[in-house]
Design a protein around this motif. Structure first.
Motif, short mmCIF file in Angstrom:
data_model
loop_
_atom_site.label_atom_id
_atom_site.label_comp_id
_atom_site.label_asym_id
_atom_site.label_seq_id
_atom_site.Cartn_x
_atom_site.Cartn_y
_atom_site.Cartn_z
N ASP A 88 53.45 37.83 44.58
CA ASP A 88 52.09 38.29 44.31
C ASP A 88 51.22 37.21 43.66
O ASP A 88 50.00 37.24 43.82
CB ASP A 88 52.11 39.55 43.44
CG ASP A 88 52.37 40.81 44.27
OD1 ASP A 88 52.09 40.79 45.48
OD2 ASP A 88 52.85 41.80 43.72
N GLU A 89 51.83 36.27 42.95
CA GLU A 89 51.03 35.17 42.39
C GLU A 89 50.47 34.31 43.52
O GLU A 89 49.29 33.94 43.52
CB GLU A 89 51.87 34.33 41.44
CG GLU A 89 52.17 35.02 40.10
CD GLU A 89 52.84 34.07 39.13
OE1 GLU A 89 52.90 32.85 39.41
OE2 GLU A 89 53.30 34.56 38.09
N ARG A 128 50.04 35.25 46.62
CA ARG A 128 49.09 36.08 47.37
C ARG A 128 47.74 36.11 46.66
O ARG A 128 46.69 35.99 47.31
CB ARG A 128 49.64 37.50 47.54
CG ARG A 128 50.87 37.57 48.42
CD ARG A 128 51.53 38.94 48.37
NE ARG A 128 50.90 39.87 49.28
CZ ARG A 128 50.38 41.04 48.92
NH1 ARG A 128 50.40 41.44 47.67
NH2 ARG A 128 49.84 41.84 49.84
N ALA A 129 47.76 36.26 45.34
CA ALA A 129 46.51 36.28 44.58
C ALA A 129 45.76 34.96 44.71
O ALA A 129 44.53 34.94 44.85
CB ALA A 129 46.79 36.59 43.11
N GLU A 145 41.93 34.49 46.31
CA GLU A 145 40.83 33.78 45.63
C GLU A 145 40.38 32.58 46.45
O GLU A 145 39.18 32.28 46.53
CB GLU A 145 41.27 33.35 44.23
CG GLU A 145 41.37 34.49 43.25
CD GLU A 145 40.07 35.30 43.17
OE1 GLU A 145 38.99 34.68 43.07
OE2 GLU A 145 40.13 36.54 43.23
N TRP A 205 45.95 42.74 50.87
CA TRP A 205 45.94 42.58 49.42
C TRP A 205 45.47 43.85 48.73
O TRP A 205 46.01 44.26 47.69
CB TRP A 205 45.05 41.40 49.04
CG TRP A 205 44.82 41.21 47.57
CD1 TRP A 205 43.65 41.41 46.89
CD2 TRP A 205 45.77 40.77 46.60
NE1 TRP A 205 43.82 41.14 45.56
CE2 TRP A 205 45.11 40.74 45.34
CE3 TRP A 205 47.12 40.42 46.65
CZ2 TRP A 205 45.75 40.35 44.16
CZ3 TRP A 205 47.76 40.03 45.48
CH2 TRP A 205 47.08 40.01 44.26
N LYS A 265 45.71 48.64 46.09
CA LYS A 265 44.92 48.31 44.90
C LYS A 265 43.54 48.99 44.95
O LYS A 265 43.13 49.51 45.99
CB LYS A 265 44.72 46.79 44.81
CG LYS A 265 46.01 46.00 44.59
CD LYS A 265 45.71 44.51 44.54
CE LYS A 265 46.98 43.72 44.28
NZ LYS A 265 47.97 43.92 45.38
#
Length: 246
Positions: A100-101, A103-104, A108, A136, A140
């Protein structure tokens, strides 16, 4: 090829597929003339299947090299960059190794490219938004899409709409319908088409009743293009009835 792949390697691979005659056609098709939505865009004349093939060859291209391609004036280089980003995002999203890091960071990275005008034609948006932003946000809060929809930018608004294709394919039409209501008054052709297309997919893939309920409320206020796209798969009598309400 020795060492990590580079943007120049991708450029060289794309150049082997370039066709000047196709480039001239694409310049016209993607409206690159003065005052048109693709003004100033440059084409090599590489067909999309060939661009996809090249992208697969460079699926591990580092983000900083992808960024160099995104800053290129050449359309096919930006498309290849986005296709590679899609593959990197998909790789980082695999359930057993989900990162997930990473992916984040890619989300961005993508949003920064959108903001600075590098995802700046309809095919670039359509090839990327549902593969990066959509997945993503699948689990969420989706406020980001409504923020994008409030911007004046044609491309940010189209990103918002096309990102919801992921949700539609997962059986959830709610965000698409909410965004469609927000963007109903945007009469720009590329928003009208995207809006109508996503509504059509709601009816086709998820729930025709959800589509017709939306149309029962909003058809009189819809633009002709959006309404035409949205009703495309409805029975002829229903299509005619909704279009008559404008």
């Amino acid at each position: 090829m020795s060492g990590p792949p580079t943007a120049d390697d991708v450029r060289a691979a794309l150049a082997t597929h370039a066709d000047p005659a196709d480039a001239q056609h694409l310049q016209r098709f993607f409206k690159t003339g003065p005052g048109e939505y693709g003004e100033g865009d440059v084409f090599l004349g590489v067909r999309v299947p060939a661009t996809r093939k090249v992208a697969k060859q460079f699926a591990t291209l580092p983000l900083e090299q992808i960024d160099q391609l995104l800053d290129s004036p050449v359309h096919e280089e930006r498309l290849a960059a986005l296709l590679i980003l899609n593959m990197r995002f998909a790789a980082a999203s695999k359930p057993r190794i989900r990162d997930d890091e990473a992916r984040a960071r890619m989300v961005e990275f993508y949003l920064a490219a959108v903001r600075r005008g590098r995802v700046n034609n309809w095919d670039l948006v359509d090839a990327s938004a549902e593969h990066v932003i959509g997945p993503w946000l699948l689990d969420k809060d989706r406020a980001l899409l409504f923020e994008l929809a409030q911007r004046d930018s044609l491309w940010e608004r189209r990103v918002a709409l096309l990102s919801t294709f992921t949700f539609i394919k997962a059986g959830d039409p709610s965000t698409t319908l909410e965004l469609a209501a927000v963007l109903l008054d945007d009469r720009r052709d590329l928003i009208q088409k995207a809006l109508g297309w996503m509504l059509r997919e709601v009816g086709k893939r998820v729930d025709r009743t959800a589509l017709t309920s939306f149309l029962d409320t909003h058809a009189p206020a819809m633009g002709r293009t959006a309404l035409s796209y949205a009703t495309e798969h409805l029975p002829a009598d229903d299509r005619a009835a909704y279009r008559a309400r404008r």
